[in-house]
Write an enzyme that holds these catalytic residues in place. Structure first.
Site, PDB file in Angstrom:
ATOM      1  N   TYR A  62      43.283  46.784  43.252  1.00  0.00           N
ATOM      2  CA  TYR A  62      42.794  45.592  42.562  1.00  0.00           C
ATOM      3  C   TYR A  62      41.483  45.942  41.863  1.00  0.00           C
ATOM      4  O   TYR A  62      40.538  46.419  42.507  1.00  0.00           O
ATOM      5  CB  TYR A  62      42.571  44.426  43.540  1.00  0.00           C
ATOM      6  CG  TYR A  62      42.041  43.196  42.829  1.00  0.00           C
ATOM      7  CD1 TYR A  62      42.850  42.489  41.955  1.00  0.00           C
ATOM      8  CD2 TYR A  62      40.731  42.766  43.011  1.00  0.00           C
ATOM      9  CE1 TYR A  62      42.365  41.388  41.258  1.00  0.00           C
ATOM     10  CE2 TYR A  62      40.237  41.657  42.337  1.00  0.00           C
ATOM     11  CZ  TYR A  62      41.059  40.975  41.464  1.00  0.00           C
ATOM     12  OH  TYR A  62      40.582  39.881  40.777  1.00  0.00           O
ATOM     13  N   ASP A  91      36.276  52.984  41.321  1.00  0.00           N
ATOM     14  CA  ASP A  91      35.911  51.570  41.354  1.00  0.00           C
ATOM     15  C   ASP A  91      35.244  51.265  42.686  1.00  0.00           C
ATOM     16  O   ASP A  91      35.893  51.157  43.721  1.00  0.00           O
ATOM     17  CB  ASP A  91      37.157  50.694  41.152  1.00  0.00           C
ATOM     18  CG  ASP A  91      36.795  49.223  41.071  1.00  0.00           C
ATOM     19  OD1 ASP A  91      35.638  48.873  41.362  1.00  0.00           O
ATOM     20  OD2 ASP A  91      37.676  48.414  40.725  1.00  0.00           O
ATOM     21  N   LYS A 126      29.602  42.884  42.686  1.00  0.00           N
ATOM     22  CA  LYS A 126      29.368  42.214  43.975  1.00  0.00           C
ATOM     23  C   LYS A 126      27.926  42.361  44.488  1.00  0.00           C
ATOM     24  O   LYS A 126      27.060  41.662  44.023  1.00  0.00           O
ATOM     25  CB  LYS A 126      30.389  42.725  44.992  1.00  0.00           C
ATOM     26  CG  LYS A 126      31.828  42.359  44.541  1.00  0.00           C
ATOM     27  CD  LYS A 126      32.789  42.342  45.683  1.00  0.00           C
ATOM     28  CE  LYS A 126      34.228  42.248  45.262  1.00  0.00           C
ATOM     29  NZ  LYS A 126      34.763  40.910  45.241  1.00  0.00           N
TER      30      LYS A 126
HETATM   31  C1  LIG Z   1      37.530  46.933  43.655  1.00  0.00           C
HETATM   32  C2  LIG Z   1      37.289  45.752  42.769  1.00  0.00           C
HETATM   33  N1  LIG Z   1      37.171  45.939  41.455  1.00  0.00           N
HETATM   34  C3  LIG Z   1      36.931  44.934  40.607  1.00  0.00           C
HETATM   35  C4  LIG Z   1      36.821  43.648  41.078  1.00  0.00           C
HETATM   36  C5  LIG Z   1      36.575  42.521  40.108  1.00  0.00           C
HETATM   37  O1  LIG Z   1      35.304  42.024  40.286  1.00  0.00           O
HETATM   38  P1  LIG Z   1      34.965  40.532  39.793  1.00  0.00           P
HETATM   39  O2  LIG Z   1      35.678  39.605  40.719  1.00  0.00           O
HETATM   40  O3  LIG Z   1      33.474  40.455  39.878  1.00  0.00           O
HETATM   41  O4  LIG Z   1      35.447  40.429  38.398  1.00  0.00           O
HETATM   42  C6  LIG Z   1      36.949  43.397  42.442  1.00  0.00           C
HETATM   43  C7  LIG Z   1      36.853  42.025  42.963  1.00  0.00           C
HETATM   44  O5  LIG Z   1      37.174  41.716  44.065  1.00  0.00           O
HETATM   45  C8  LIG Z   1      37.195  44.480  43.314  1.00  0.00           C
HETATM   46  O6  LIG Z   1      37.346  44.287  44.616  1.00  0.00           O
END
Ligand SMILES: Cc1ncc(COP(=O)(O)O)c(C=O)c1O
Length: 454
Positions: free
Chosen positions: A156, A255, A282
């Protein structure tokens, strides 16, 4: 009691405890589709509306209190309204929130991040992890001149179209490396753009990277599959991805939006890898909306506005002063010691949850690392999306409501997140309440036909 009666009893107990939330939800249905504005915080029959957060405690509008093991999906590493972060926000708010011009804080937060993370030579700020991922992918395409990306099944990375492939493809997905777009409305042609490979399967990933090297801009990977259930990468998997991408001239995007909290320099420090690009979000915003992405200076140079043909990255609230101030305060508080402490609490939590499953004889695996945990209801080891998805996922719908009833606020999908305001008593409470809640839903947890209740 039949499983149907048990689930009905759980739902009515929830309704009895949350009448104000139910009324507000009914009102929300008029102005918000499905009464909702954030898919991940919706759950059936309706979510409890919160009125207050303080430290690791939450209070809903019916006056029920919870220990917050969700932490706004891992972003509140210091809990709610931490005095140090609050002071930074208040001070900055009085000086202006967004000035339509750069502020010194953007240099300070960029320096704080580049000092912590070895692979980050330079960074840029955005407003969400989604935007961080979008821009990292754009940078990879601009730098390599190639169109495709490879992502992991179950990975994700937010809601950018190219990230919305095979996040939760369900039963019978197409054969690798084809993926399944997550839903209607996504850009057509995504299946050709985004290739999919299973997490923790190095041989297959190597094969796809080698075969598609001529069109592949980047491989994007989380050091731990977060949304699929806190499934850590095996060290040889990440190390192997680093090697094969380097060998093939394909960029590696790590990521770390969720995993940055695991070590001072992010999870990449634990794995000893240096990706070409990293995405963050985050916790680096101190509780305010944030994203950041960065990495090698030669790649990040594509955003240099002095260059001709540079990649633009506008955004009204990029690097806004309020988020930067909160983020800087949060990072200053997130010392080596603070990380070690929450990671140890996380170890205790995972061990306690796993013992509870064994004691009750319920098949289950607790995965995660450091301050992150997830409970999977399945027999076998969980090392990728499919082994997690083969588990009994529907039980969490009911277990979640029972845990709420018992004052434990967790992700409805079954994750627990430790924050710095927590100590042993909160961890003990979570383990004890999990045990009692599980005993309550035991018939649902072991019923193979449970999916019928979904
Ligand atoms: C690994 C990862 N990448 C990207 C995101 C996307 O972040 P945002 O919700 O701030 O758009 C998340 C959100 O949970 C995430 O867990």
């Amino acid at each position: 009691m039949s499983t149907e009666q048990l689930s009905a009893a759980i739902e009515s107990a929830y309704r009895r405890r949350t009448p104000r939330s139910e009324a507000l939800y009914r009102r929300a249905l008029q102005s918000l589709p499905g009464g909702d504005s954030r898919t991940s915080v919706f759950y059936q029959p309706y979510p409890a509306f919160m009125s207050r957060g303080q430290g690791c405690r939450l209070e809903d509008i019916d006056g029920n209190t919870y220990i917050d093991f969700l932490g706004n999906y891992t972003s509140l590493v210091h809990g709610h309204a931490h005095p140090g972060i609050l002071a930074a926000i208040q001070t900055q708010a009085a000086l202006g929130t967004a000035h339509g011009a750069p502020v010194e804080l953007q240099v300070l937060l960029a320096e704080a991040l580049t000092k912590r993370v070895k692979s980050l030579a330079q960074v840029r700020f955005a407003n969400s992890g989604t935007e961080a991922v979008l821009n990292a992918i754009r940078a990879a395409r601009a730098f390599t001149g190639r169109p495709r990306i490879l992502k992991m099944e179950g990975g994700y990375h937010g809601t950018y179209d190219a990230a919305e492939v095979s996040v939760d493809p369900g039963a019978d997905p197409p054969a690798f490396p084809l993926g399944r777009p997550e839903g209607p409305g996504l850009s057509p042609g995504l299946t050709g753009e985004v290739l999919i490979t299973p997490f923790n399967d190095l041989d297959r990933a190597r094969d796809v990277v080698r075969r598609h090297r001529a069109e592949l801009a980047a491989v994007i990977v989380e050091p731990m599959l977060g949304a699929a259930g806190m499934i850590p990468a095996e060290p040889e998997f990440l190390g192997g991805l680093r090697e094969i991408t380097r060998e093939c001239g394909v960029l590696l995007i790590c990521d770390e939006v969720l995993t940055f909290r695991l070590a001072f320099g992010g999870a990449q420090e634990l794995f000893g890898i240096e990706p070409d690009l990293t995405t963050l979000g985050k916790i680096i915003g101190g509780g305010l909306p944030v994203g950041a992405f960065g990495g090698r200076a030669d790649i990040m140079a594509c955003f240099d506005p002095r260059r001709s043909g540079f990649v633009g990255q506008a955004g009204t609230f990029n690097a806004n002063a309020l988020t930067l101030a909160a983020g800087l305060a949060a990072l200053e508080l997130l010392t080596h010691d603070a990380i070690t402490r929450i990671n140890r609490l996380g170890d205790t939590l995972r061990a306690g949850l796993q013992d509870t499953l064994s004691r009750l004889g319920i098949p289950g695996q607790v995965t995660g690392a450091g301050s992150l945990a997830h409970v999977h209801f399945c027999e076998g080891p969980v090392r990728d999306y499919r082994s997690a998805a083969a588990g009994q996922r529907t039980v969490w719908r009911w277990l979640h409501l029972v845990l709420l009833h018992r004052g434990i606020f967790v992700a409805p999908r079954g994750s627990f997140v430790v924050s710095t305001p927590m100590a042993e008593p909160e961890i003990r409470a979570a383990i004890a309440q999990f045990g009692d809640a599980l005993a309550e839903v035991q018939p649902l947890a072991v019923a193979p036909a449970l999916t019928a209740l979904a």
